[in-house]
Design a protein around this motif. Sequence first.
Motif, PDB file in Angstrom:
ATOM      1  N   ASP A  46      36.013 -18.688  -3.033  1.00  0.00           N
ATOM      2  CA  ASP A  46      35.299 -18.638  -4.167  1.00  0.00           C
ATOM      3  C   ASP A  46      36.436 -19.429  -5.580  1.00  0.00           C
ATOM      4  O   ASP A  46      36.570 -19.274  -6.435  1.00  0.00           O
ATOM      5  CB  ASP A  46      34.819 -18.026  -4.490  1.00  0.00           C
ATOM      6  CG  ASP A  46      33.207 -17.704  -3.563  1.00  0.00           C
ATOM      7  OD1 ASP A  46      32.481 -18.973  -3.628  1.00  0.00           O
ATOM      8  OD2 ASP A  46      32.851 -16.459  -3.182  1.00  0.00           O
ATOM      9  N   VAL A  47      37.536 -17.973  -5.082  1.00  0.00           N
ATOM     10  CA  VAL A  47      38.926 -18.325  -6.272  1.00  0.00           C
ATOM     11  C   VAL A  47      40.004 -17.769  -4.810  1.00  0.00           C
ATOM     12  O   VAL A  47      39.895 -17.626  -3.810  1.00  0.00           O
ATOM     13  CB  VAL A  47      39.064 -16.424  -6.639  1.00  0.00           C
ATOM     14  CG1 VAL A  47      39.906 -16.624  -7.877  1.00  0.00           C
ATOM     15  CG2 VAL A  47      36.771 -17.233  -7.342  1.00  0.00           C
ATOM     16  N   PRO A 101      45.087  -2.263 -14.284  1.00  0.00           N
ATOM     17  CA  PRO A 101      45.114  -1.186 -13.831  1.00  0.00           C
ATOM     18  C   PRO A 101      44.106  -2.043 -12.172  1.00  0.00           C
ATOM     19  O   PRO A 101      43.146  -2.930 -12.488  1.00  0.00           O
ATOM     20  CB  PRO A 101      44.238  -0.531 -14.332  1.00  0.00           C
ATOM     21  CG  PRO A 101      44.732  -1.072 -15.630  1.00  0.00           C
ATOM     22  CD  PRO A 101      44.814  -1.795 -15.593  1.00  0.00           C
ATOM     23  N   PRO A 102      44.142  -1.447 -11.002  1.00  0.00           N
ATOM     24  CA  PRO A 102      43.302  -2.829  -9.960  1.00  0.00           C
ATOM     25  C   PRO A 102      41.984  -2.732 -10.352  1.00  0.00           C
ATOM     26  O   PRO A 102      41.398  -3.965 -10.421  1.00  0.00           O
ATOM     27  CB  PRO A 102      43.500  -1.838  -9.191  1.00  0.00           C
ATOM     28  CG  PRO A 102      44.829  -0.926  -9.117  1.00  0.00           C
ATOM     29  CD  PRO A 102      44.830  -0.560 -10.487  1.00  0.00           C
ATOM     30  N   GLU A 103      40.597  -1.910 -10.964  1.00  0.00           N
ATOM     31  CA  GLU A 103      40.038  -2.044 -11.454  1.00  0.00           C
ATOM     32  C   GLU A 103      39.843  -3.041 -12.437  1.00  0.00           C
ATOM     33  O   GLU A 103      38.757  -4.013 -12.515  1.00  0.00           O
ATOM     34  CB  GLU A 103      39.106  -0.885 -11.818  1.00  0.00           C
ATOM     35  CG  GLU A 103      39.252  -0.459 -12.696  1.00  0.00           C
ATOM     36  CD  GLU A 103      40.643   0.576 -12.596  1.00  0.00           C
ATOM     37  OE1 GLU A 103      41.034   1.407 -13.642  1.00  0.00           O
ATOM     38  OE2 GLU A 103      41.653   0.350 -12.069  1.00  0.00           O
ATOM     39  N   GLU A 104      40.579  -3.264 -13.387  1.00  0.00           N
ATOM     40  CA  GLU A 104      40.751  -4.501 -14.444  1.00  0.00           C
ATOM     41  C   GLU A 104      41.169  -5.875 -13.618  1.00  0.00           C
ATOM     42  O   GLU A 104      40.301  -6.404 -13.989  1.00  0.00           O
ATOM     43  CB  GLU A 104      41.798  -3.588 -15.309  1.00  0.00           C
ATOM     44  CG  GLU A 104      41.281  -2.988 -16.375  1.00  0.00           C
ATOM     45  CD  GLU A 104      41.464  -2.503 -17.317  1.00  0.00           C
ATOM     46  OE1 GLU A 104      43.078  -3.395 -17.510  1.00  0.00           O
ATOM     47  OE2 GLU A 104      41.665  -1.457 -17.764  1.00  0.00           O
ATOM     48  N   LEU A 105      42.081  -5.509 -12.603  1.00  0.00           N
ATOM     49  CA  LEU A 105      42.358  -7.203 -11.741  1.00  0.00           C
ATOM     50  C   LEU A 105      40.844  -7.709 -11.371  1.00  0.00           C
ATOM     51  O   LEU A 105      40.979  -8.555 -11.387  1.00  0.00           O
ATOM     52  CB  LEU A 105      43.120  -6.951 -11.081  1.00  0.00           C
ATOM     53  CG  LEU A 105      44.113  -7.735  -9.924  1.00  0.00           C
ATOM     54  CD1 LEU A 105      44.086  -9.253 -10.608  1.00  0.00           C
ATOM     55  CD2 LEU A 105      44.548  -7.004  -8.465  1.00  0.00           C
ATOM     56  N   ILE A 109      39.076 -11.509 -11.997  1.00  0.00           N
ATOM     57  CA  ILE A 109      38.722 -12.414 -11.012  1.00  0.00           C
ATOM     58  C   ILE A 109      37.450 -12.403 -11.326  1.00  0.00           C
ATOM     59  O   ILE A 109      37.174 -13.732 -10.926  1.00  0.00           O
ATOM     60  CB  ILE A 109      39.085 -11.510  -9.797  1.00  0.00           C
ATOM     61  CG1 ILE A 109      40.608 -11.993  -9.510  1.00  0.00           C
ATOM     62  CG2 ILE A 109      38.654 -12.656  -8.550  1.00  0.00           C
ATOM     63  CD1 ILE A 109      40.455 -10.776  -8.224  1.00  0.00           C
ATOM     64  N   LEU A 110      36.474 -11.577 -10.868  1.00  0.00           N
ATOM     65  CA  LEU A 110      34.997 -11.980 -11.148  1.00  0.00           C
ATOM     66  C   LEU A 110      34.195 -12.586 -12.881  1.00  0.00           C
ATOM     67  O   LEU A 110      33.600 -13.450 -12.041  1.00  0.00           O
ATOM     68  CB  LEU A 110      34.179 -10.455 -11.291  1.00  0.00           C
ATOM     69  CG  LEU A 110      34.184  -9.774  -9.958  1.00  0.00           C
ATOM     70  CD1 LEU A 110      33.389  -8.395  -9.937  1.00  0.00           C
ATOM     71  CD2 LEU A 110      33.451 -10.871  -8.858  1.00  0.00           C
ATOM     72  N   ALA A 111      34.868 -12.286 -13.431  1.00  0.00           N
ATOM     73  CA  ALA A 111      34.513 -12.278 -14.924  1.00  0.00           C
ATOM     74  C   ALA A 111      35.256 -14.297 -15.063  1.00  0.00           C
ATOM     75  O   ALA A 111      34.452 -15.173 -15.515  1.00  0.00           O
ATOM     76  CB  ALA A 111      35.367 -11.990 -16.061  1.00  0.00           C
ATOM     77  N   TYR A 117      35.404 -16.665 -19.415  1.00  0.00           N
ATOM     78  CA  TYR A 117      36.562 -16.698 -19.620  1.00  0.00           C
ATOM     79  C   TYR A 117      37.553 -17.452 -19.214  1.00  0.00           C
ATOM     80  O   TYR A 117      37.302 -16.610 -18.046  1.00  0.00           O
ATOM     81  CB  TYR A 117      36.949 -15.083 -20.567  1.00  0.00           C
ATOM     82  CG  TYR A 117      37.707 -14.044 -19.897  1.00  0.00           C
ATOM     83  CD1 TYR A 117      38.991 -13.627 -18.902  1.00  0.00           C
ATOM     84  CD2 TYR A 117      36.487 -12.960 -19.850  1.00  0.00           C
ATOM     85  CE1 TYR A 117      38.988 -12.802 -17.847  1.00  0.00           C
ATOM     86  CE2 TYR A 117      37.540 -11.669 -19.720  1.00  0.00           C
ATOM     87  CZ  TYR A 117      38.396 -12.039 -18.350  1.00  0.00           C
ATOM     88  OH  TYR A 117      38.432 -10.838 -18.004  1.00  0.00           O
ATOM     89  N   ALA A 118      39.081 -17.562 -19.395  1.00  0.00           N
ATOM     90  CA  ALA A 118      40.281 -18.214 -18.597  1.00  0.00           C
ATOM     91  C   ALA A 118      41.043 -17.167 -18.482  1.00  0.00           C
ATOM     92  O   ALA A 118      41.707 -17.770 -17.679  1.00  0.00           O
ATOM     93  CB  ALA A 118      40.403 -19.815 -19.484  1.00  0.00           C
ATOM     94  N   GLU A 119      41.008 -16.327 -20.227  1.00  0.00           N
ATOM     95  CA  GLU A 119      42.662 -15.873 -19.004  1.00  0.00           C
ATOM     96  C   GLU A 119      41.885 -14.345 -19.265  1.00  0.00           C
ATOM     97  O   GLU A 119      41.415 -13.839 -20.406  1.00  0.00           O
ATOM     98  CB  GLU A 119      43.593 -16.101 -20.536  1.00  0.00           C
ATOM     99  CG  GLU A 119      44.946 -15.028 -20.759  1.00  0.00           C
ATOM    100  CD  GLU A 119      45.372 -15.259 -22.069  1.00  0.00           C
ATOM    101  OE1 GLU A 119      46.669 -13.963 -22.257  1.00  0.00           O
ATOM    102  OE2 GLU A 119      44.930 -16.045 -23.077  1.00  0.00           O
ATOM    103  N   SER A 120      42.798 -13.542 -18.849  1.00  0.00           N
ATOM    104  CA  SER A 120      42.417 -11.343 -19.062  1.00  0.00           C
ATOM    105  C   SER A 120      42.844 -11.470 -20.237  1.00  0.00           C
ATOM    106  O   SER A 120      44.234 -11.924 -20.564  1.00  0.00           O
ATOM    107  CB  SER A 120      43.126 -11.148 -17.217  1.00  0.00           C
ATOM    108  OG  SER A 120      44.078 -11.166 -17.623  1.00  0.00           O
TER     109      SER A 120
END
Length: 203
Positions: A46-47, A101-105, A109-111, A117-120
């Motif tokens: 998927d990604v 941080p890992p959870e935000e990474l 990815i999921l978002a 959105y296109a940019e974290s």
Amino acid sequence: MRPVRIALSNDYHVVIAGVATILAQYADQVRVVELTTDREIEEPVDVILYDTFGRLAGDDEKLERIVAENDAKVVVYSWQAYPVDAAMAQGAAGYIHKGLPPEELVAAILAIHRGEYAESPVPEADEEESVPTWPGQEHGLSARESEMLGFIARGLTNEQIASSAFLSVNTVKTYIRTGYRKIGVRSRGQAVRWALTHGFEPD
């Protein structure tokens, strides 16, 4: 819902192995099904998370080819030396700033996969190097020092690095100088030899 299937792409096995280790903790949300240094992605995913360590933003033919040859969303995972605009201009569907941080990474990815959105979000300054995804970290190299060493191992000059990474030559020299000091070398030849014996040899 099934986890989002991910392929990890970079020129260095040691880099994508590090990212895979981080993502393994979140297997209920994202599942790494392929690690590759090639342009071809074998598994249906998927990604495609495209780590830019050792890649220059000026004209990244590898990124363009991966985008052109795959239906999956190609997401660039990088520092500011590989600008968002450069990634998007070459066809990336999204951009994730390193240092999250890992959870935000994982959340980013999921978002991006969902099209939210296109940019974290940009990480806070003190979080920039919180995710260990670069070779040489155990020897005290910062992420940027490590990447400069990767460019040197490819045979690039300071001027080539600066022009393609959107940095000044003085900034490049500063990263190289501090990196040399940390690994105990004094010349470019010594630095290359050190790099090739510590996981910096690109495939």
